[in-house]
Design a protein around this motif. Structure first.
Motif, PDB file in Angstrom:
ATOM      1  N   GLN A   1       0.842  -1.183   0.000  1.00 55.57           N
ATOM      2  CA  GLN A   1       0.000   0.000   0.000  1.00 55.57           C
ATOM      3  C   GLN A   1       0.886   1.244   0.000  1.00 55.57           C
ATOM      4  OE1 GLN A   1      -2.287  -0.562   3.550  1.00 55.57           O
ATOM      5  NE2 GLN A   1      -0.907   0.645   4.809  1.00 55.57           N
ATOM      6  N   ALA A   2       0.306   2.355  -0.460  1.00 50.58           N
ATOM      7  CA  ALA A   2       1.072   3.592  -0.522  1.00 50.58           C
ATOM      8  C   ALA A   2       1.279   4.145   0.880  1.00 50.58           C
ATOM      9  CB  ALA A   2       0.333   4.614  -1.378  1.00 50.58           C
ATOM     10  N   GLN A   3       2.430   4.753   1.062  1.00 52.09           N
ATOM     11  CA  GLN A   3       2.717   5.455   2.304  1.00 52.09           C
ATOM     12  C   GLN A   3       3.147   6.867   1.966  1.00 52.09           C
ATOM     13  OE1 GLN A   3       5.690   3.022   4.257  1.00 52.09           O
ATOM     14  NE2 GLN A   3       4.132   1.957   5.456  1.00 52.09           N
ATOM     15  N   MET A   4       2.646   7.835   2.716  1.00 54.81           N
ATOM     16  CA  MET A   4       3.017   9.221   2.547  1.00 54.81           C
ATOM     17  C   MET A   4       3.608   9.733   3.850  1.00 54.81           C
ATOM     18  SD  MET A   4       0.355   8.440   0.408  1.00 54.81           S
ATOM     19  CE  MET A   4      -1.150   8.842   1.290  1.00 54.81           C
ATOM     20  N   VAL A   5       4.762  10.363   3.772  1.00 54.46           N
ATOM     21  CA  VAL A   5       5.419  10.926   4.938  1.00 54.46           C
ATOM     22  C   VAL A   5       5.622  12.409   4.697  1.00 54.46           C
ATOM     23  CG1 VAL A   5       7.431  10.870   6.431  1.00 54.46           C
ATOM     24  CG2 VAL A   5       6.566   8.738   5.435  1.00 54.46           C
ATOM     25  N   GLU A   6       4.904  13.214   5.478  1.00 54.00           N
ATOM     26  CA  GLU A   6       4.974  14.666   5.343  1.00 54.00           C
ATOM     27  C   GLU A   6       6.019  15.242   6.292  1.00 54.00           C
ATOM     28  OE1 GLU A   6       0.698  13.204   4.772  1.00 54.00           O
ATOM     29  OE2 GLU A   6       2.235  12.976   6.302  1.00 54.00           O
ATOM     30  N   SER A   7       6.660  16.322   5.869  1.00 52.81           N
ATOM     31  CA  SER A   7       7.654  16.993   6.690  1.00 52.81           C
ATOM     32  C   SER A   7       7.758  18.449   6.271  1.00 52.81           C
ATOM     33  CB  SER A   7       9.018  16.308   6.560  1.00 52.81           C
ATOM     34  OG  SER A   7       9.475  16.387   5.221  1.00 52.81           O
ATOM     35  N   GLY A   8       8.474  19.227   7.089  1.00 55.50           N
ATOM     36  CA  GLY A   8       8.758  20.615   6.747  1.00 55.50           C
ATOM     37  C   GLY A   8       7.941  21.642   7.491  1.00 55.50           C
ATOM     38  N   GLY A   9       7.005  21.205   8.313  1.00 57.78           N
ATOM     39  CA  GLY A   9       6.206  22.160   9.073  1.00 57.78           C
ATOM     40  C   GLY A   9       7.008  22.836  10.170  1.00 57.78           C
TER      41      GLY A   9
ATOM     42  N   CYS B   1      -0.717  14.944   2.720  1.00 54.52           N
ATOM     43  CA  CYS B   1      -0.772  14.726   1.278  1.00 54.52           C
ATOM     44  C   CYS B   1      -1.475  13.397   0.994  1.00 54.52           C
ATOM     45  CB  CYS B   1       0.611  14.742   0.647  1.00 54.52           C
ATOM     46  SG  CYS B   1       1.694  13.408   1.175  1.00 54.52           S
ATOM     47  N   ASN B   2      -1.953  13.281  -0.228  1.00 60.12           N
ATOM     48  CA  ASN B   2      -2.645  12.074  -0.656  1.00 60.12           C
ATOM     49  C   ASN B   2      -2.667  12.073  -2.173  1.00 60.12           C
ATOM     50  OD1 ASN B   2      -4.394   9.803  -0.848  1.00 60.12           O
ATOM     51  ND2 ASN B   2      -5.478  10.437   0.994  1.00 60.12           N
ATOM     52  N   ALA B   3      -2.879  10.924  -2.764  1.00 61.25           N
ATOM     53  CA  ALA B   3      -3.164  10.878  -4.188  1.00 61.25           C
ATOM     54  C   ALA B   3      -4.543  11.491  -4.419  1.00 61.25           C
ATOM     55  CB  ALA B   3      -3.105   9.451  -4.692  1.00 61.25           C
ATOM     56  N   ILE B   4      -4.773  11.953  -5.649  1.00 61.89           N
ATOM     57  CA  ILE B   4      -5.962  12.743  -5.952  1.00 61.89           C
ATOM     58  C   ILE B   4      -6.722  12.165  -7.130  1.00 61.89           C
ATOM     59  CG2 ILE B   4      -6.637  14.962  -7.010  1.00 61.89           C
ATOM     60  CD1 ILE B   4      -6.134  15.413  -4.205  1.00 61.89           C
ATOM     61  N   ASP B   5      -8.066  12.087  -6.998  1.00 59.74           N
ATOM     62  CA  ASP B   5      -8.940  12.025  -8.162  1.00 59.74           C
ATOM     63  C   ASP B   5      -9.218  13.475  -8.523  1.00 59.74           C
ATOM     64  OD1 ASP B   5     -10.892   9.040  -7.369  1.00 59.74           O
ATOM     65  OD2 ASP B   5      -9.180   9.340  -8.718  1.00 59.74           O
ATOM     66  N   TRP B   6      -8.744  13.871  -9.686  1.00 56.54           N
ATOM     67  CA  TRP B   6      -8.774  15.289 -10.085  1.00 56.54           C
ATOM     68  C   TRP B   6     -10.162  15.882 -10.004  1.00 56.54           C
ATOM     69  CZ3 TRP B   6      -4.420  17.878 -10.625  1.00 56.54           C
ATOM     70  CH2 TRP B   6      -4.478  19.161 -11.182  1.00 56.54           C
ATOM     71  N   PRO B   7     -10.233  17.115  -9.393  1.00 59.30           N
ATOM     72  CA  PRO B   7      -9.078  17.884  -8.948  1.00 59.30           C
ATOM     73  C   PRO B   7      -8.827  17.861  -7.447  1.00 59.30           C
ATOM     74  CG  PRO B   7     -10.948  19.343  -9.140  1.00 59.30           C
ATOM     75  CD  PRO B   7     -11.447  17.973  -9.492  1.00 59.30           C
ATOM     76  N   ASN B   8      -9.767  17.320  -6.646  1.00 56.89           N
ATOM     77  CA  ASN B   8      -9.566  17.505  -5.209  1.00 56.89           C
ATOM     78  C   ASN B   8     -10.139  16.399  -4.323  1.00 56.89           C
ATOM     79  OD1 ASN B   8     -12.245  18.042  -5.578  1.00 56.89           O
ATOM     80  ND2 ASN B   8     -12.229  20.096  -4.731  1.00 56.89           N
ATOM     81  N   ILE B   9     -10.314  15.192  -4.849  1.00 55.90           N
ATOM     82  CA  ILE B   9     -10.851  14.083  -4.061  1.00 55.90           C
ATOM     83  C   ILE B   9      -9.715  13.145  -3.668  1.00 55.90           C
ATOM     84  CG2 ILE B   9     -12.498  12.199  -3.992  1.00 55.90           C
ATOM     85  CD1 ILE B   9     -13.729  14.992  -4.300  1.00 55.90           C
TER      86      ILE B   9
ATOM     87  N   ALA C   1       6.473   9.829  -0.976  1.00 59.59           N
ATOM     88  CA  ALA C   1       5.526   8.736  -1.187  1.00 59.59           C
ATOM     89  C   ALA C   1       6.250   7.463  -1.583  1.00 59.59           C
ATOM     90  CB  ALA C   1       4.520   9.119  -2.267  1.00 59.59           C
ATOM     91  N   SER C   2       5.725   6.345  -1.153  1.00 57.76           N
ATOM     92  CA  SER C   2       6.324   5.061  -1.510  1.00 57.76           C
ATOM     93  C   SER C   2       5.236   4.001  -1.573  1.00 57.76           C
ATOM     94  CB  SER C   2       7.387   4.656  -0.484  1.00 57.76           C
ATOM     95  OG  SER C   2       6.791   4.470   0.791  1.00 57.76           O
TER      96      SER C   2
END
Length: 120
Positions: free
Chosen positions: A1-9, A96-104, A24-25
């Motif tokens: 499954q996809a993994q998203m790791v956010e940073s920079g805040g 973050c997440n993958a998107i069904d265009w434009p914002n789902i 993302a991976s």
């Protein structure tokens, strides 16, 4: 499954800038449109910005248009959010997440997010 790791805040004064990253991976990252969302305390998660698979098209929430810029580097499986002219109302946890265009958002699961706090 996809993994998203956010940073920079972080904590920044009003008018300042931050650059968020989402690594993302687990899936074919470059085949997905990607997006940023945010959730402020007591509020639902809201769409912020999206970018298509190639980086050639972008889409923004009205509240951030002209201040935020989304970009991606498919070689690094990373999507970025450059945030300028920050306002206290931008304070939120950003995801973050993958998107069904434009914002789902595509995936039901989310990363841990990264906290952005803008002081007045």
């Amino acid at each position: 499954q996809a993994q998203m790791v956010e940073s920079g805040g972080g904590l920044v004064q009003a008018g300042g800038s931050l650059r968020l990253s989402c690594a993302a991976s687990g899936r074919t990252f470059s085949s997905y449109a990607m997006g940023w969302f945010r959730q402020a305390p007591g509020e639902e998660r809201a769409f912020v910005a999206a970018i298509n698979w190639s980086g050639g098209s972008t889409y923004y929430a009205d509240s951030v248009k002209g201040r935020f810029t989304i970009s991606r580097d498919n070689a690094k499986n990373t999507v970025y959010l450059q945030m300028n002219s920050l306002k206290p109302e931008d304070t939120a946890v950003y995801y973050c997440n993958a998107i069904d265009w434009p914002n789902i958002p595509v995936f039901d699961y989310w990363g841990q997010g990264t906290q952005v706090t803008v002081s007045s």
